[in-house]
Design an enzyme around this catalytic site. Structure first.
Site, PDB file in Angstrom:
ATOM      1  N   ASP A   1       0.854  -1.183   0.000  1.00  0.00           N
ATOM      2  CA  ASP A   1       0.000   0.000   0.000  1.00  0.00           C
ATOM      3  C   ASP A   1       0.903   1.251   0.000  1.00  0.00           C
ATOM      4  O   ASP A   1       1.934   1.273   0.689  1.00  0.00           O
ATOM      5  CB  ASP A   1      -0.853  -0.064   1.288  1.00  0.00           C
ATOM      6  CG  ASP A   1      -1.901   1.010   1.375  1.00  0.00           C
ATOM      7  OD1 ASP A   1      -2.420   1.421   0.330  1.00  0.00           O
ATOM      8  OD2 ASP A   1      -2.219   1.417   2.521  1.00  0.00           O
TER       9      ASP A   1
ATOM     10  N   ASP B   1       2.411   5.207  -4.967  1.00  0.00           N
ATOM     11  CA  ASP B   1       1.545   6.381  -4.837  1.00  0.00           C
ATOM     12  C   ASP B   1       2.236   7.610  -5.418  1.00  0.00           C
ATOM     13  O   ASP B   1       3.048   8.245  -4.758  1.00  0.00           O
ATOM     14  CB  ASP B   1       1.189   6.589  -3.365  1.00  0.00           C
ATOM     15  CG  ASP B   1       0.243   7.761  -3.186  1.00  0.00           C
ATOM     16  OD1 ASP B   1      -0.102   8.416  -4.197  1.00  0.00           O
ATOM     17  OD2 ASP B   1      -0.157   8.031  -2.040  1.00  0.00           O
TER      18      ASP B   1
ATOM     19  N   HIS C   1      -7.141   9.565   5.262  1.00  0.00           N
ATOM     20  CA  HIS C   1      -6.550   8.560   6.155  1.00  0.00           C
ATOM     21  C   HIS C   1      -6.643   9.023   7.606  1.00  0.00           C
ATOM     22  O   HIS C   1      -6.594  10.210   7.883  1.00  0.00           O
ATOM     23  CB  HIS C   1      -5.075   8.337   5.793  1.00  0.00           C
ATOM     24  CG  HIS C   1      -4.879   7.766   4.416  1.00  0.00           C
ATOM     25  ND1 HIS C   1      -4.283   8.467   3.398  1.00  0.00           N
ATOM     26  CD2 HIS C   1      -5.205   6.561   3.905  1.00  0.00           C
ATOM     27  CE1 HIS C   1      -4.241   7.703   2.311  1.00  0.00           C
ATOM     28  NE2 HIS C   1      -4.802   6.552   2.583  1.00  0.00           N
ATOM     29  N   GLY C   2      -6.724   8.078   8.519  1.00  0.00           N
ATOM     30  CA  GLY C   2      -6.749   8.409   9.949  1.00  0.00           C
ATOM     31  C   GLY C   2      -8.176   8.626  10.435  1.00  0.00           C
ATOM     32  O   GLY C   2      -9.136   8.424   9.685  1.00  0.00           O
TER      33      GLY C   2
ATOM     34  N   GLY D   1      -8.901   5.337   3.336  1.00  0.00           N
ATOM     35  CA  GLY D   1      -9.425   6.088   4.474  1.00  0.00           C
ATOM     36  C   GLY D   1     -10.733   5.522   4.997  1.00  0.00           C
ATOM     37  O   GLY D   1     -11.651   6.261   5.350  1.00  0.00           O
ATOM     38  N   GLY D   2     -10.813   4.180   5.094  1.00  0.00           N
ATOM     39  CA  GLY D   2     -12.072   3.545   5.489  1.00  0.00           C
ATOM     40  C   GLY D   2     -12.467   3.764   6.948  1.00  0.00           C
ATOM     41  O   GLY D   2     -13.654   3.730   7.285  1.00  0.00           O
TER      42      GLY D   2
HETATM   43  P1  13P Z   1      -7.566   4.466   7.487  1.00  0.00           P
HETATM   44  O1  13P Z   1      -6.340   4.495   8.329  1.00  0.00           O
HETATM   45  O2  13P Z   1      -8.349   5.727   7.551  1.00  0.00           O
HETATM   46  O3  13P Z   1      -8.410   3.266   7.753  1.00  0.00           O
HETATM   47  O4  13P Z   1      -7.080   4.385   5.967  1.00  0.00           O
HETATM   48  C1  13P Z   1      -6.498   3.216   5.520  1.00  0.00           C
HETATM   49  C2  13P Z   1      -5.924   3.418   4.171  1.00  0.00           C
HETATM   50  O5  13P Z   1      -6.517   4.006   3.301  1.00  0.00           O
HETATM   51  C3  13P Z   1      -4.611   2.819   3.922  1.00  0.00           C
HETATM   52  O6  13P Z   1      -4.129   3.176   2.674  1.00  0.00           O
END
Ligand code: 13P
Length: 278
Positions: A82, A104, A178-179, A207-208
């Site tokens: 990732d 990325d 993210h976060g 960013g789930g």
């Molecule tokens: P979160 O940390 O918000 O879950 O995002 C995960 C992500 O998109 C990793 O690339």
């Protein structure tokens, strides 16, 4: 089951109009918790790690563990790099047997993003690996101190980007970050809809953590086939560890390890349910 390509999982998800959870891991307990949840739900998952996280969790230790966990699993699992930042890391991940990579280049100008992504597609094809790229800028940060300002993906160039690069999956920026979100995000489903009708490749939502179940369902109905979850798993692991340490004066390492697995397992299971459309 086995270690599989991310491409095959995303194609299956497209058939059943659901999304595959891509769960970030940083140690053995996180790998075990994610795989345990996937096996119990009899659902394929993606195990992933971002290049920035390799400072804490070195690739030479994480990669063999992630690949072996996938090979020995009862469900199909893809192993993904990732937010790769360097070609060197992408190459190393592929050599360790990752079945999918992302470089990325979203912070670079459009043409450079295309040129860099094309190079990754060429290298990954030698390993029969899947390639994800990002267009637009997802907010927040991935293990960084610098906060990125959201720039939504421009739907009018999405098709051109996919055609020129030959990517297998496209990460979109639609107000996601993210976060932990300081306030509930308002995702631009209108933009997602336009991207979905412009391109054929499966779409990815970063960013789930903190996105509501209803938003996940809507995003899936508009072509999202991979959803990244990182912070929620790290936070739940830390919470379970904290409770375990607070429960008695002396801490038993083995109980602590079990609780770390459990914290990740519960978070992953909760998300798999929603991504499966339950
Ligand atoms: P979160 O940390 O918000 O879950 O995002 C995960 C992500 O998109 C990793 O690339």
């Amino acid at each position: 089951m086995s270690l599989v390509t991310m491409k095959s999982l995303l194609a299956e998800a497209d058939q059943c109009k659901c999304a595959v959870g891509a769960f970030s891991v940083g140690n053995m307990e996180m790998v075990m918790g994610a795989v345990k949840a996937a096996e119990e739900m009899n659902t394929p998952i993606i195990l992933q790690i971002a290049e920035k996280r390799l400072l804490n969790s070195p690739l030479e230790l994480m990669a063999p563990m992630m690949v072996s966990a996938a090979r020995n699993s009862k469900v199909a699992i893809a192993v993904h790099l990732d937010h790769g930042l360097t070609f060197d890391c992408v190459q190393r991940a592929l050599e360790y047997g990752f079945t999918s990579v992302m470089l990325d280049a979203s912070l670079y100008p459009y043409d450079e993003n295309i040129a860099m992504t094309k190079q990754v597609v060429t290298v990954a094809s030698r390993f029969n690996a899947t390639v994800e790229a990002e267009l637009g800028v997802v907010g927040g940060n991935e293990g960084d101190t610098e906060e990125h300002v959201i720039t939504c993906t421009d739907p009018s160039v999405a098709a051109d980007f996919c055609e020129q690069t030959g990517v297998d999956a496209l990460a979109v920026a639609i107000g996601n970050a993210h976060g932990n979100y300081p306030v509930l995000p308002s995702l631009r489903f209108d933009i997602l809809e336009q991207i979905h009708s412009a391109v054929d490749v499966p779409l990815v939502l970063h960013g789930g953590t903190g996105i509501t179940d209803d938003m996940f369902r809507r995003a899936i109905s508009l072509g999202i086939r991979k959803i990244n979850i990182a912070t929620a798993s790290f936070d739940n692991l830390a919470l379970f560890a904290q409770k375990c340490c607070a429960a008695s004066d002396s801490v038993d390492y083995f109980k602590l390890s079990d609780q770390m697995v459990q914290g990740v397992y519960e978070n992953v299971k909760r998300h798999i349910r929603v991504f499966n459309g339950e």
